[in-house]
Motif scaffolding. Sequence first.
Motif, mmCIF file in Angstrom:
data_model
loop_
_atom_site.group_PDB
_atom_site.id
_atom_site.type_symbol
_atom_site.label_atom_id
_atom_site.label_comp_id
_atom_site.label_asym_id
_atom_site.label_seq_id
_atom_site.Cartn_x
_atom_site.Cartn_y
_atom_site.Cartn_z
ATOM 1 N N LEU A 75 0.833 -1.198 0.000
ATOM 2 C CA LEU A 75 0.000 0.000 0.000
ATOM 3 C C LEU A 75 0.876 1.259 0.000
ATOM 4 N N ALA A 76 1.924 1.273 0.827
ATOM 5 C CA ALA A 76 2.847 2.417 0.852
ATOM 6 C C ALA A 76 3.509 2.596 -0.511
ATOM 7 N N ASP A 77 3.925 1.500 -1.119
ATOM 8 C CA ASP A 77 4.598 1.551 -2.418
ATOM 9 C C ASP A 77 3.640 2.049 -3.511
ATOM 10 N N ARG A 78 2.405 1.583 -3.464
ATOM 11 C CA ARG A 78 1.402 2.038 -4.441
ATOM 12 C C ARG A 78 1.192 3.552 -4.294
ATOM 13 N N ARG A 79 1.123 4.033 -3.058
ATOM 14 C CA ARG A 79 0.949 5.465 -2.824
ATOM 15 C C ARG A 79 2.167 6.256 -3.292
ATOM 16 N N MET A 80 3.354 5.690 -3.119
ATOM 17 C CA MET A 80 4.567 6.364 -3.594
ATOM 18 C C MET A 80 4.504 6.523 -5.107
ATOM 19 N N TYR A 81 4.107 5.478 -5.829
ATOM 20 C CA TYR A 81 4.034 5.565 -7.286
ATOM 21 C C TYR A 81 2.941 6.523 -7.738
ATOM 22 N N GLU A 82 1.834 6.611 -6.988
ATOM 23 C CA GLU A 82 0.800 7.593 -7.300
ATOM 24 C C GLU A 82 1.360 9.008 -7.144
ATOM 25 N N ASN A 83 2.116 9.240 -6.070
ATOM 26 C CA ASN A 83 2.734 10.550 -5.853
ATOM 27 C C ASN A 83 3.775 10.856 -6.922
#
Length: 168
Positions: free
Chosen positions: A146-154
Amino acid sequence: ERESLVHLAYADGLTDLPNRASADRTMKELDKSKNDYCILSIDLNGLKPVNDKLGHPEGDKYILDFSKILTGTFEEHGMCARIGGDEFLVIIKDAGSLDIDDLIGRMNSALDVMNAIYPIYTRSVASGYAYSHECPEKSSHEVYLLADRRMYENKKIMHEKLGIDARL
């Protein structure tokens, strides 16, 4: 001798931060934790162009400089690790009372200062984070994803603002 071998097995050769194996071991421990923990996924922006235009020694300097900023920002709160070429992870075992956005802001401010002092290239990162309470299964792997997915969204948002083609 054993201590040296253990250090080599669990430390990144360039930054001396814990490596992916060390982070994986810590994440397994989190699966037994009852505390609300937080995992941050952080990715350096622009490492490839620095390596291509200025050479790998300058790219290594970028990584080293960022690792110092990362530990200066987060080390007292948790574990900072380099898990890949331009990928970093922060694991905060007891994150309930911390303002993660404030810490990320401090990290980005330190990068801005470094850019002002050494303007040869622009240093920046994309980051994302997640708390264990956000994931129903409470597995550290799920929290990390989830953290990694949010990083890629950012990262995608950053690239769109700057007009950069995303290599995601």
